[in-house]
Design a protein around this motif. Sequence first.
Motif, PDB file in Angstrom:
ATOM      1  N   ILE A 157       0.836  -1.208   0.000  1.00  0.00           N
ATOM      2  CA  ILE A 157       0.000   0.000   0.000  1.00  0.00           C
ATOM      3  C   ILE A 157       0.868   1.255   0.000  1.00  0.00           C
ATOM      4  O   ILE A 157       0.654   2.182  -0.788  1.00  0.00           O
ATOM      5  N   VAL A 158       1.858   1.284   0.875  1.00  0.00           N
ATOM      6  CA  VAL A 158       2.723   2.456   0.978  1.00  0.00           C
ATOM      7  C   VAL A 158       3.476   2.687  -0.328  1.00  0.00           C
ATOM      8  O   VAL A 158       3.607   3.826  -0.783  1.00  0.00           O
ATOM      9  N   THR A 159       3.953   1.615  -0.948  1.00  0.00           N
ATOM     10  CA  THR A 159       4.690   1.742  -2.211  1.00  0.00           C
ATOM     11  C   THR A 159       3.827   2.369  -3.297  1.00  0.00           C
ATOM     12  O   THR A 159       4.244   3.314  -3.983  1.00  0.00           O
ATOM     13  N   TYR A 160       2.591   1.864  -3.462  1.00  0.00           N
ATOM     14  CA  TYR A 160       1.718   2.374  -4.525  1.00  0.00           C
ATOM     15  C   TYR A 160       1.261   3.805  -4.243  1.00  0.00           C
ATOM     16  O   TYR A 160       1.181   4.633  -5.161  1.00  0.00           O
ATOM     17  N   PHE A 161       0.954   4.105  -2.991  1.00  0.00           N
ATOM     18  CA  PHE A 161       0.522   5.464  -2.661  1.00  0.00           C
ATOM     19  C   PHE A 161       1.694   6.444  -2.730  1.00  0.00           C
ATOM     20  O   PHE A 161       1.500   7.617  -3.076  1.00  0.00           O
ATOM     21  N   THR A 162       2.890   5.982  -2.415  1.00  0.00           N
ATOM     22  CA  THR A 162       4.068   6.834  -2.566  1.00  0.00           C
ATOM     23  C   THR A 162       4.255   7.241  -4.023  1.00  0.00           C
ATOM     24  O   THR A 162       4.500   8.412  -4.340  1.00  0.00           O
ATOM     25  N   ASP A 163       4.118   6.273  -4.926  1.00  0.00           N
ATOM     26  CA  ASP A 163       4.233   6.568  -6.365  1.00  0.00           C
ATOM     27  C   ASP A 163       3.170   7.574  -6.802  1.00  0.00           C
ATOM     28  O   ASP A 163       3.448   8.497  -7.572  1.00  0.00           O
ATOM     29  N   ALA A 164       1.940   7.372  -6.301  1.00  0.00           N
ATOM     30  CA  ALA A 164       0.841   8.264  -6.694  1.00  0.00           C
ATOM     31  C   ALA A 164       1.050   9.678  -6.145  1.00  0.00           C
ATOM     32  O   ALA A 164       0.803  10.671  -6.845  1.00  0.00           O
ATOM     33  N   LEU A 165       1.510   9.778  -4.910  1.00  0.00           N
ATOM     34  CA  LEU A 165       1.754  11.092  -4.324  1.00  0.00           C
ATOM     35  C   LEU A 165       2.907  11.808  -5.031  1.00  0.00           C
ATOM     36  O   LEU A 165       2.868  13.022  -5.246  1.00  0.00           O
TER      37      LEU A 165
END
Length: 492
Positions: A157-165
């Motif tokens: 979750i953190v990896t994907y949201f980091t990319d999106a942010l």
Amino acid sequence: MASQFEGFIKKDKNESRISYLVETKKDQNPCFPQAPFEILSNYQSQLKRLTPQKSNEPTAPQTTNGTLKFSSNPVVSAVFIMKLARMRLHEDCSSYSINPFKFQSMISVDNLKDVELASNLLMAAENLSIQQFDSAEKFLKQCVLLASPCDSPLRGIVTYFTDALRERIDQERGRIDLERKIVDLEEYAMMFKSVFLSCEQKLPLSQISQFTGMQAILDSVASARKVHVIDFGIRSGSHLIILMQGLASRKDHPVELLKITAVGKSKNRLEKTGKWLSSFAESLNLPFLFKTVISELNDLKEGFFEVEAEEMVAIFLSLKLCGILAWPRRIENFIGFVKKLNPCVIVVVEMEANTNTPIFIDRFYEAIFLASAIFDLLNTCLKGDSMFRKIVEETYFQQMILSTIAEEGEGKIQRFAKIDFWREFLARFDLVEAELSPLSLYQANLVLKTSPCWSSATVDMNGKSLILGWNGTTILSLSVWKFDHKLETETN
């Protein structure tokens, strides 16, 4: 919730149920999924009372007289870690000085590290929301360091949201990635059809929504000789096999023709799905016709659909309205178009979250808890199928996160709304919410009992609609709608 299920189980105890056990030809296509039929046939003789399982999820930390209390259950999910991180963030910004790291006896060292990781992600989002981009990027760098390797739902979750942010920050600062790859979900669905079929059969919310949705259509066309199903999001098509078996097993009012019209952008994928369904219909001796409409939802025209006067039309909308929700005119035109098709029933499946807000940080928190629950579900139900899980995460859900967090304006925006919003919106088009039959609800509960690992799935009712979740976090809503022509006449 338990009492609701007990009520309809008692009522339907002596009623006959549709059998989904398939008796096919010996030369049946071996890629037909058998799991959906095994689910209900395994329980055909079990008409005992069923109640939903208690969740294994540790409850959210509660504050009583200034003291935090935790469940003693050792299972710590991504949703739970996110709740701790948000609590930490809010308490650090208030007069309280409560820190989850004081609760080391409650959760493991690894879980404490995950709280720190999640806290960095939430701080990045909070800073981005007030345009403190340098601070946001510092927190995101910490996320990259702490999230590797990506070996848990929380770290994924953190990896994907980091990319999106990061992409959101780049857009805000005018940095545009011209080489960014746009994922075409329809093409991926065709490339990994066997993967998605396998995953659908192992995911409880997918199975429940498929069985319940198809049963709602079967209930509505119970006396129809010619049935026309228009599917605006056919994907693998496995849900239609449930419908076909139900129609083929009819003793009264035998079906003269089942016509399925599939709407999508990939002609090749739709035609392959049509051949697959046609082979299955032949194995059931079910008169069948498959049509395709290659179009976006906002480009549909009445002439695209061949609707005969004697056909009873049913419409299936699974995760399609969210793709046009961000544009009021598009979604209004689409519902108006559907009304002209004069369907006897419309089945709607949507994510049960509110990301349809212009306030970025509100949208972020809705998305983070929804995604965390989904990744917890995938981790539990696809355990041992890490490759399958990775494909599903990196295609559909990574794209969902990116669309929710980073996309604005004319981008490919995906926005979700809760059932209360849909009630208010669809009522403007003289659509009335219909009851799910006791049989539909009973079968939903039977599906829930199929696998021991599905005990964390939750099934509840909100009014007349079915709400599906994982460990108490809502994920999907399934609702059934019919046009009230009396209201239309009175209005005119």
